[in-house]
Design a protein around this motif. Structure first.
Motif, PDB file in Angstrom:
ATOM      1  N   ILE B 113      24.417 -28.889   9.008  1.00 24.83           N
ATOM      2  CA  ILE B 113      25.258 -28.245   7.985  1.00 24.83           C
ATOM      3  C   ILE B 113      26.350 -27.415   8.620  1.00 24.83           C
ATOM      4  O   ILE B 113      27.441 -27.308   8.060  1.00 24.83           O
ATOM      5  CB  ILE B 113      24.411 -27.404   7.016  1.00 24.83           C
ATOM      6  N   ILE B 114      26.130 -26.869   9.806  1.00 26.72           N
ATOM      7  CA  ILE B 114      27.151 -26.006  10.384  1.00 26.72           C
ATOM      8  C   ILE B 114      28.407 -26.812  10.718  1.00 26.72           C
ATOM      9  O   ILE B 114      29.528 -26.333  10.564  1.00 26.72           O
ATOM     10  CB  ILE B 114      26.590 -25.237  11.608  1.00 26.72           C
ATOM     11  N   VAL B 115      28.216 -28.066  11.129  1.00 30.74           N
ATOM     12  CA  VAL B 115      29.369 -28.909  11.460  1.00 30.74           C
ATOM     13  C   VAL B 115      30.131 -29.275  10.189  1.00 30.74           C
ATOM     14  O   VAL B 115      31.357 -29.091  10.096  1.00 30.74           O
ATOM     15  CB  VAL B 115      28.897 -30.187  12.192  1.00 30.74           C
ATOM     16  N   THR B 116      29.393 -29.780   9.184  1.00 30.24           N
ATOM     17  CA  THR B 116      30.069 -30.190   7.953  1.00 30.24           C
ATOM     18  C   THR B 116      30.679 -28.984   7.255  1.00 30.24           C
ATOM     19  O   THR B 116      31.756 -29.072   6.667  1.00 30.24           O
ATOM     20  CB  THR B 116      29.097 -30.899   7.006  1.00 30.24           C
ATOM     21  N   PHE B 117      29.986 -27.826   7.341  1.00 26.75           N
ATOM     22  CA  PHE B 117      30.536 -26.641   6.687  1.00 26.75           C
ATOM     23  C   PHE B 117      31.813 -26.183   7.378  1.00 26.75           C
ATOM     24  O   PHE B 117      32.748 -25.726   6.715  1.00 26.75           O
ATOM     25  CB  PHE B 117      29.511 -25.504   6.660  1.00 26.75           C
ATOM     26  N   ALA B 118      31.859 -26.290   8.709  1.00 29.49           N
ATOM     27  CA  ALA B 118      33.079 -25.907   9.420  1.00 29.49           C
ATOM     28  C   ALA B 118      34.246 -26.770   8.958  1.00 29.49           C
ATOM     29  O   ALA B 118      35.342 -26.259   8.679  1.00 29.49           O
ATOM     30  CB  ALA B 118      32.879 -26.049  10.930  1.00 29.49           C
ATOM     31  N   ILE B 119      34.021 -28.080   8.831  1.00 30.77           N
ATOM     32  CA  ILE B 119      35.090 -28.974   8.371  1.00 30.77           C
ATOM     33  C   ILE B 119      35.508 -28.611   6.945  1.00 30.77           C
ATOM     34  O   ILE B 119      36.694 -28.456   6.645  1.00 30.77           O
ATOM     35  CB  ILE B 119      34.630 -30.444   8.438  1.00 30.77           C
ATOM     36  N   ALA B 120      34.495 -28.453   6.067  1.00 25.00           N
ATOM     37  CA  ALA B 120      34.798 -28.194   4.661  1.00 25.00           C
ATOM     38  C   ALA B 120      35.474 -26.843   4.490  1.00 25.00           C
ATOM     39  O   ALA B 120      36.392 -26.699   3.674  1.00 25.00           O
ATOM     40  CB  ALA B 120      33.524 -28.253   3.832  1.00 25.00           C
ATOM     41  N   PHE B 121      35.053 -25.838   5.271  1.00 24.92           N
ATOM     42  CA  PHE B 121      35.644 -24.510   5.131  1.00 24.92           C
ATOM     43  C   PHE B 121      37.087 -24.522   5.623  1.00 24.92           C
ATOM     44  O   PHE B 121      37.947 -23.849   5.039  1.00 24.92           O
ATOM     45  CB  PHE B 121      34.817 -23.490   5.918  1.00 24.92           C
ATOM     46  N   PHE B 122      37.365 -25.307   6.658  1.00 23.02           N
ATOM     47  CA  PHE B 122      38.743 -25.439   7.126  1.00 23.02           C
ATOM     48  C   PHE B 122      39.612 -26.070   6.042  1.00 23.02           C
ATOM     49  O   PHE B 122      40.738 -25.616   5.800  1.00 23.02           O
ATOM     50  CB  PHE B 122      38.774 -26.272   8.410  1.00 23.02           C
ATOM     51  N   ILE B 123      39.085 -27.098   5.364  1.00 18.66           N
ATOM     52  CA  ILE B 123      39.822 -27.724   4.267  1.00 18.66           C
ATOM     53  C   ILE B 123      40.083 -26.702   3.167  1.00 18.66           C
ATOM     54  O   ILE B 123      41.200 -26.577   2.647  1.00 18.66           O
ATOM     55  CB  ILE B 123      39.044 -28.928   3.700  1.00 18.66           C
ATOM     56  N   PHE B 124      39.026 -25.930   2.831  1.00 23.81           N
ATOM     57  CA  PHE B 124      39.129 -24.914   1.779  1.00 23.81           C
ATOM     58  C   PHE B 124      40.232 -23.899   2.111  1.00 23.81           C
ATOM     59  O   PHE B 124      41.095 -23.611   1.289  1.00 23.81           O
ATOM     60  CB  PHE B 124      37.770 -24.228   1.658  1.00 23.81           C
ATOM     61  N   LEU B 125      40.208 -23.399   3.365  1.00 21.56           N
ATOM     62  CA  LEU B 125      41.217 -22.408   3.770  1.00 21.56           C
ATOM     63  C   LEU B 125      42.618 -23.005   3.713  1.00 21.56           C
ATOM     64  O   LEU B 125      43.549 -22.398   3.175  1.00 21.56           O
ATOM     65  CB  LEU B 125      40.932 -21.922   5.191  1.00 21.56           C
ATOM     66  N   SER B 126      42.782 -24.222   4.261  1.00 24.86           N
ATOM     67  CA  SER B 126      44.130 -24.782   4.315  1.00 24.86           C
ATOM     68  C   SER B 126      44.637 -25.092   2.922  1.00 24.86           C
ATOM     69  O   SER B 126      45.821 -24.874   2.629  1.00 24.86           O
ATOM     70  CB  SER B 126      44.168 -26.021   5.216  1.00 24.86           C
ATOM     71  N   VAL B 127      43.748 -25.566   2.036  1.00 26.36           N
ATOM     72  CA  VAL B 127      44.178 -25.865   0.672  1.00 26.36           C
ATOM     73  C   VAL B 127      44.607 -24.585  -0.034  1.00 26.36           C
ATOM     74  O   VAL B 127      45.634 -24.545  -0.731  1.00 26.36           O
ATOM     75  CB  VAL B 127      43.033 -26.582  -0.079  1.00 26.36           C
ATOM     76  N   THR B 128      43.839 -23.499   0.191  1.00 26.37           N
ATOM     77  CA  THR B 128      44.213 -22.219  -0.426  1.00 26.37           C
ATOM     78  C   THR B 128      45.565 -21.748   0.095  1.00 26.37           C
ATOM     79  O   THR B 128      46.417 -21.287  -0.674  1.00 26.37           O
ATOM     80  CB  THR B 128      43.131 -21.172  -0.122  1.00 26.37           C
ATOM     81  N   PHE B 129      45.788 -21.904   1.415  1.00 31.17           N
ATOM     82  CA  PHE B 129      47.065 -21.475   1.987  1.00 31.17           C
ATOM     83  C   PHE B 129      48.211 -22.323   1.459  1.00 31.17           C
ATOM     84  O   PHE B 129      49.287 -21.795   1.174  1.00 31.17           O
ATOM     85  CB  PHE B 129      47.023 -21.526   3.520  1.00 31.17           C
ATOM     86  N   ILE B 130      47.975 -23.631   1.313  1.00 27.55           N
ATOM     87  CA  ILE B 130      49.033 -24.505   0.775  1.00 27.55           C
ATOM     88  C   ILE B 130      49.409 -24.050  -0.624  1.00 27.55           C
ATOM     89  O   ILE B 130      50.588 -23.934  -0.963  1.00 27.55           O
ATOM     90  CB  ILE B 130      48.564 -25.978   0.761  1.00 27.55           C
ATOM     91  N   ALA B 131      48.379 -23.746  -1.437  1.00 32.25           N
ATOM     92  CA  ALA B 131      48.644 -23.320  -2.817  1.00 32.25           C
ATOM     93  C   ALA B 131      49.431 -22.021  -2.841  1.00 32.25           C
ATOM     94  O   ALA B 131      50.405 -21.887  -3.583  1.00 32.25           O
ATOM     95  CB  ALA B 131      47.327 -23.164  -3.572  1.00 32.25           C
ATOM     96  N   ILE B 132      49.032 -21.046  -2.006  1.00 32.98           N
ATOM     97  CA  ILE B 132      49.737 -19.756  -2.002  1.00 32.98           C
ATOM     98  C   ILE B 132      51.151 -19.936  -1.470  1.00 32.98           C
ATOM     99  O   ILE B 132      52.117 -19.370  -1.999  1.00 32.98           O
ATOM    100  CB  ILE B 132      48.947 -18.726  -1.165  1.00 32.98           C
TER     101      ILE B 132
END
Lengths: 97, 246
Positions: B113-132
């Motif tokens: 889970i730590i690997v998949t969570f790292a990938i997913a959290f990076f997507i989450f952060l970048s998507v939030t930054f794109i939106a802002i």
């Protein structure tokens, strides 16, 4: 001879048509089955995880302000509402497609 | 006999410790390196000598490109095509990682889970930054308050929206991790049945679980593809949400 050739071509054309429509059909159904399995897995995890996230947020707030179990209960129900909202939205987007 | 969960154990291959941080080369990171190498080789041989009439490798590479490009066009639209390298990298990395884990004696790094969570959290952060970045902070916060809702309901709806937004990276990572881990554990457990039943009934009893095992291996390969597909398509949907903030 000419007549025979014509009938052969007709038969060939009908065979090709038949085969093509069959192929198209089977391809479509197999694709639908696979995405249905994916959709099921997505809905199941979305439902569970949203509730868990709600619970964790509630527990975190409780730990900060030492108000156990008030915020836990509030966010548990908010999480359940969020889970249903997620499923509702997924299904809605499927209908619109 | 080894436990069915022994296959997920992390083993250090080259121990490296830098000021109290353990950054050793483990079997998990080795599997990731192999995954990246397989993708690079696949693309290298596919794009080595390009022809109008493509060879088999080139067809495969072009198909995978077309697959992702079509997915992005369907889910985001034309302006989403600049995110194609990101989505395609994710898709190929997870797909090849899942399939690499199906080989005997290999390691499934997507089952952590730590690997998949790292990938997913990076997507989450970048998507939030794109939106802002695209819409500004105020409009982004407006995302949590749906239009046309009575003011009293907003007290209830905003926390619900925030919970469902935060749960995105977690459900994204848990789905991939849980599917891979459950599948591989199941394969190991049924493999144990084959061994025990065959040893106790002169081979005959092992046939039924062996048939199950073969069927489940097929299912697991389908799941490997499906999870990579779902991961990529959800990334597309999140990018779409960020670009067209509704």
């Amino acid at each position: 001879m000419n007549d025979e050739k014509k009938s052969f071509q007709q038969r060939l054309a009908s065979r090709i048509k038949n085969k093509k429509s069959k192929n198209l059909k089977s391809e479509k159904t197999s694709k639908q089955n696979i995405s249905a399995l994916g959709l099921g897995l997505k809905l199941a995890t979305d439902f569970v995880v949203t509730i868990i996230v709600g619970c964790l947020i509630g527990l975190g707030i409780d730990k900060m302000f030492e108000t156990e179990p008030i915020f836990f209960l509030i966010f548990l129900f908010l999480g359940i509402a969020g889970a249903f909202l997620n499923i509702y939205r997924t299904v809605l987007s499927l209908n619109n497609r | 006999m080894a436990s069915p969960l022994a296959q997920f154990e992390i083993k250090e291959i080259i121990p490296i410790v830098v000021s109290n941080y353990n950054i050793s080369l483990t079997n998990s990171s080795l599997a990731m390196i192999f995954t990246a190498m397989i993708i690079l080789l696949f693309l290298f041989f596919g794009l080595r000598n390009l022809n109008i009439i493509p060879n088999k490798f080139q067809v495969a590479v072009e198909l995978s490109y077309e697959f992702i490009a079509g997915m992005i066009r369907d889910n985001i639209g034309k302006e989403g095509l600049k995110y194609l390298p990101f989505v395609m990298t994710l898709f190929l990395f997870i797909l090849v990682g899942n399939l690499f884990g199906m080989l005997p004696y290999s390691f499934t790094w997507t089952s952590h889970i730590i690997v998949t969570f790292a990938i997913a959290f990076f997507i989450f952060l970048s998507v939030t930054f794109i939106a802002i970045y695209k819409h500004g902070l105020i409009k982004f916060l407006g995302f949590f308050a749906p239009a046309g809702v009575p003011k009293l309901m907003l007290i209830l709806l905003i926390p619900i929206e925030i919970i469902s937004y935060i749960s995105r990276p977690i459900s994204l990572s848990v789905r991939l991790f849980a599917n891979m881990m459950a599948g591989h554990t199941l394969l190991k457990v049924i493999g144990g049945f084959v061994f025990v039943l065959a040893a106790n009934s002169y081979i005959i009893g092992g046939i039924i679980p062996l048939a199950f095992l073969i069927a489940l291996t097929g299912l697991e390969i389908v799941i490997a593809f499906l999870q990579a597909y779902v991961f990529a398509i959800l990334t597309c949907l999140y990018i779409n949400d960020a670009i067209h903030l509704h």
